[in-house]
Design a protein around this motif. Structure first.
Motif, PDB file in Angstrom:
ATOM      1  N   LEU A 109       0.865  -1.176   0.000  1.00  0.00           N
ATOM      2  CA  LEU A 109       0.000   0.000   0.000  1.00  0.00           C
ATOM      3  C   LEU A 109       0.904   1.229   0.000  1.00  0.00           C
ATOM      4  O   LEU A 109       1.738   1.393   0.889  1.00  0.00           O
ATOM      5  N   VAL A 110       0.713   2.079  -0.991  1.00  0.00           N
ATOM      6  CA  VAL A 110       1.521   3.290  -1.142  1.00  0.00           C
ATOM      7  C   VAL A 110       0.661   4.488  -0.757  1.00  0.00           C
ATOM      8  O   VAL A 110      -0.367   4.743  -1.390  1.00  0.00           O
ATOM      9  N   CYS A 111       1.062   5.226   0.273  1.00  0.00           N
ATOM     10  CA  CYS A 111       0.295   6.384   0.752  1.00  0.00           C
ATOM     11  C   CYS A 111       0.832   7.649   0.082  1.00  0.00           C
ATOM     12  O   CYS A 111       1.869   8.188   0.487  1.00  0.00           O
ATOM     13  N   ALA A 112       0.129   8.107  -0.954  1.00  0.00           N
ATOM     14  CA  ALA A 112       0.517   9.320  -1.685  1.00  0.00           C
ATOM     15  C   ALA A 112      -0.378  10.461  -1.218  1.00  0.00           C
ATOM     16  O   ALA A 112      -1.316  10.858  -1.914  1.00  0.00           O
ATOM     17  N   GLN A 113      -0.097  10.972  -0.028  1.00  0.00           N
ATOM     18  CA  GLN A 113      -0.980  11.923   0.638  1.00  0.00           C
ATOM     19  C   GLN A 113      -0.172  12.954   1.408  1.00  0.00           C
ATOM     20  O   GLN A 113       0.994  12.722   1.735  1.00  0.00           O
ATOM     21  N   ASN A 114      -0.802  14.078   1.714  1.00  0.00           N
ATOM     22  CA  ASN A 114      -0.181  15.070   2.579  1.00  0.00           C
ATOM     23  C   ASN A 114      -0.151  14.565   4.013  1.00  0.00           C
ATOM     24  O   ASN A 114      -0.924  13.694   4.407  1.00  0.00           O
ATOM     25  N   GLY A 115       0.744  15.161   4.803  1.00  0.00           N
ATOM     26  CA  GLY A 115       0.812  14.807   6.206  1.00  0.00           C
ATOM     27  C   GLY A 115       1.510  13.482   6.442  1.00  0.00           C
ATOM     28  O   GLY A 115       2.116  12.900   5.539  1.00  0.00           O
ATOM     29  N   ALA A 196       9.116  17.797   6.248  1.00  0.00           N
ATOM     30  CA  ALA A 196       9.447  19.068   5.605  1.00  0.00           C
ATOM     31  C   ALA A 196       8.273  19.572   4.786  1.00  0.00           C
ATOM     32  O   ALA A 196       7.937  20.770   4.809  1.00  0.00           O
ATOM     33  N   LYS A 197       7.630  18.670   4.063  1.00  0.00           N
ATOM     34  CA  LYS A 197       6.443  19.056   3.290  1.00  0.00           C
ATOM     35  C   LYS A 197       5.312  19.470   4.228  1.00  0.00           C
ATOM     36  O   LYS A 197       4.546  20.396   3.925  1.00  0.00           O
ATOM     37  N   LEU A 198       5.200  18.814   5.376  1.00  0.00           N
ATOM     38  CA  LEU A 198       4.178  19.195   6.354  1.00  0.00           C
ATOM     39  C   LEU A 198       4.323  20.659   6.751  1.00  0.00           C
ATOM     40  O   LEU A 198       3.337  21.394   6.846  1.00  0.00           O
ATOM     41  N   LEU A 199       5.551  21.104   6.971  1.00  0.00           N
ATOM     42  CA  LEU A 199       5.765  22.498   7.345  1.00  0.00           C
ATOM     43  C   LEU A 199       5.253  23.437   6.252  1.00  0.00           C
ATOM     44  O   LEU A 199       4.654  24.477   6.544  1.00  0.00           O
ATOM     45  N   ALA A 200       5.471  23.079   4.994  1.00  0.00           N
ATOM     46  CA  ALA A 200       4.944  23.900   3.896  1.00  0.00           C
ATOM     47  C   ALA A 200       3.425  23.849   3.860  1.00  0.00           C
ATOM     48  O   ALA A 200       2.758  24.861   3.598  1.00  0.00           O
ATOM     49  N   ARG A 226       4.744  28.655  10.365  1.00  0.00           N
ATOM     50  CA  ARG A 226       5.760  27.664  10.030  1.00  0.00           C
ATOM     51  C   ARG A 226       6.838  27.591  11.119  1.00  0.00           C
ATOM     52  O   ARG A 226       7.285  26.494  11.484  1.00  0.00           O
ATOM     53  N   ALA A 227       7.251  28.736  11.628  1.00  0.00           N
ATOM     54  CA  ALA A 227       8.257  28.744  12.698  1.00  0.00           C
ATOM     55  C   ALA A 227       7.741  28.015  13.932  1.00  0.00           C
ATOM     56  O   ALA A 227       8.491  27.292  14.609  1.00  0.00           O
ATOM     57  N   GLU A 228       6.462  28.198  14.238  1.00  0.00           N
ATOM     58  CA  GLU A 228       5.857  27.479  15.351  1.00  0.00           C
ATOM     59  C   GLU A 228       5.912  25.976  15.090  1.00  0.00           C
ATOM     60  O   GLU A 228       6.245  25.187  15.981  1.00  0.00           O
ATOM     61  N   GLY A 229       5.600  25.573  13.859  1.00  0.00           N
ATOM     62  CA  GLY A 229       5.659  24.157  13.515  1.00  0.00           C
ATOM     63  C   GLY A 229       7.062  23.596  13.620  1.00  0.00           C
ATOM     64  O   GLY A 229       7.272  22.489  14.142  1.00  0.00           O
ATOM     65  N   ALA A 230       8.046  24.351  13.145  1.00  0.00           N
ATOM     66  CA  ALA A 230       9.435  23.883  13.215  1.00  0.00           C
ATOM     67  C   ALA A 230       9.882  23.743  14.670  1.00  0.00           C
ATOM     68  O   ALA A 230      10.585  22.787  15.032  1.00  0.00           O
ATOM     69  N   ALA A 231       9.471  24.688  15.527  1.00  0.00           N
ATOM     70  CA  ALA A 231       9.834  24.601  16.945  1.00  0.00           C
ATOM     71  C   ALA A 231       9.248  23.345  17.589  1.00  0.00           C
ATOM     72  O   ALA A 231       9.898  22.690  18.422  1.00  0.00           O
ATOM     73  N   VAL A 232       8.032  23.000  17.195  1.00  0.00           N
ATOM     74  CA  VAL A 232       7.399  21.790  17.728  1.00  0.00           C
ATOM     75  C   VAL A 232       8.144  20.552  17.258  1.00  0.00           C
ATOM     76  O   VAL A 232       8.433  19.634  18.050  1.00  0.00           O
TER      77      VAL A 232
END
Length: 339
Positions: A109-115, A196-200, A226-232
Motif C-alpha cells: 500500500l503506497v500512501c501518496a498523501q499530505n501529512g 518538511a512538506k508538512l511544514l509547507a 511555520r516557525a511554530e511548527g518547526a519549533a514543535v
C-alpha cells in the motif's frame, strides 16, 4: 513482473499519477465515487497537462467488490484525503487476493498523501506500507477532469518504506514513476521529507480561509505559523529536510505552466472548500503540530487557530477565501494572548 496500479482516490493527485502511469503503458484501475466515478466511467479520465488534454479510458470502480479479487501483482495507491483514509483502509484491507489471503496481508500500500498520519493508520491494517512525499501541483477541475501544470516534470515523489527503509518494491514503483513524467527518489528516510512538506502545508488552511498568500502580512503570518511548527518538530526530535536541501533537489524541475480551461485555483484545502466537501485536511496538517506540541509541552496557538477555523469553515460549507485577513490577524492576537 507486470504491475497493476489500483488508485484509491482518483482525484487531483491520484488521477494525475494514474493518468501519467497509464500514459507510460502501465495497467491502471481508478477508484472513485459519485459524479466523478460516473464521469470517469462514461467519458474516461481527462488529464490536462502542459502538452494538452489527454484522455485515458481506464477501468473505474467504486470499491473492492466491483473489482473482484485483486491480483498478486497489484499495488494499491492510496490518494484520498487523510480524513477519508480509515474508511478506505477498512474497505480495501480485507479484499481477497487471487491465490489466497487479503490485500492487507499480501499487497503493498503506497500512501501518496499530505501529512504523516495516513501511513500510521495504514500500518494498523497493512503489513507493507510505503510513504510518499507528494510534490505534485494538481487540481480536481470537475468530475472526470484533473489537471497538473508542472513542467518539465509533473512532480517529484520521494518514496520509501514506512517507517524507514527502501527495498525492491519501492525501487520497482519508482522505476515506473520515472517513466511517467515524475522524478521518484527512493530514500530510506521518507518521513524526513514528509515532515518538511508538512511544514509547507501548514499554509494550506491560511490559503483556504483567506485566499492566496500574496499580501505581505499574510506571508509574515505564514512565517510565524511555520516557525511554530518547526519549533514543535525540533522539540519532538523529529528530523526534516532543510529548505536548502529541498531547493537543491527540486530546482526548477517542476515549473507551473498556465493551462487552457483550468482556472487559477489553490491547493488541496482550498479545493475542499470550493467543492463544499464538508471536510478538510487541517486536522492532519496544522492538527499534527497541535498534537505534537501538546505531547512535548510546546504551545502551538497559531496552528491550533488555523485548524479550528478551517474545520469550522469546511463543516459549515463557507466559501473559500472568505475570511478577511484583518479578522484572522485579530484572532491571532487573541490566541497568542491566551497561550
Amino acid at each position: 513482473m507486470s504491475v497493476r496500479y489500483v488508485v484509491i482516490g482518483a482525484g487531483a493527485v491520484g488521477g494525475t499519477i494514474g493518468g501519467r502511469l497509464a500514459g507510460a503503458g502501465q495497467e491502471v484501475v481508478l477508484v472513485a465515487r459519485g459524479a466523478h466515478h460516473a464521469a470517469l466511467r462514461d467519458h474516461g479520465l481527462r488529464l490536462r497537462v502542459p502538452e494538452g488534454e489527454l484522455t485515458y479510458r481506464l477501468p473505474v470502480v467504486d470499491g473492492p467488490d466491483a473489482l473482484g479479487a485483486l491480483r498478486a501483482d497489484d499495488v494499491l495507491l492510496l490518494a484520498v484525503k487523510t480524513q477519508d483514509s480509515l474508511d478506505a483502509l477498512r474497505a480495501w484491507g480485507p479484499a481477497p487476493v487471487a491465490g489466497g489471503g487479503t490485500a492487507a496481508e499480501r499487497l503493498p500500500l503506497v500512501c501518496a498523501q499530505n501529512g504523516v498520519e495516513s501511513q500510521r493508520l495504514a500500518l494498523r491494517h497493512f503489513r507493507r506500507v510505503l510513504g510518499v512525499c507528494v510534490w505534485l501541483p494538481s487540481t480536481y477541475v470537475e468530475p472526470g477532469v484533473v489537471s497538473a501544470a508542472g513542467s518539465p516534470l509533473t512532480g517529484i515523489l520521494h518514496l520509501g518504506r514506512h517507517p524507514h527503509g527502501t527495498g525492491e518494491t519501492a525501487r520497482r514503483i519508482a522505476a515506473d514513476l520515472e517513466k511517467a513524467h515524475f522524478e521518484a527518489p527512493v530514500v530510506p528516510d521518507v518521513a524526513r521529507w514528509q515532515y518538511a512538506k508538512l511544514l509547507a502545508n501548514l499554509g494550506n488552511a491560511l490559503e483556504a480561509l483567506c485566499g492566496p498568500v500574496a499580501d505581505e502580512r499574510a506571508a509574515a503570518f505564514f512565517g510565524r505559523v511555520r516557525a511554530e511548527g518547526a519549533a514543535v518538530l525540533d522539540a519532538a526530535g523529529i528530523a526534516y529536510a532543510s529548505a536548502e536541501e529541498q531547493r537543491a533537489v527540486r530546482g526548477d524541475k517542476v515549473t507551473l505552466v498556465p493551462l487552457d480551461g483550468v482556472p487559477r485555483g489553490g491547493g488541496s484545502s482550498w479545493q475542499s472548500l470550493v467543492r463544499g466537501t464538508g471536510t478538510i485536511e487541517a486536522d492532519y496538517l496544522n492538527g499534527e503540530i497541535v498534537l505534537l506540541g501538546r505531547l512535548h509541552g510546546v504551545p502551538a496557538p497559531l496552528n491550533e487557530l488555523l485548524r479550528r477555523l478551517a474545520d469550522s469553515y469546511a463543516r459549515e460549507r463557507r466559501a473559500a477565501g472568505s475570511l478577511p485577513l484583518d479578522d484572522l490577524l485579530a484572532l491571532e492576537r487573541e490566541a497568542v494572548a491566551r497561550a
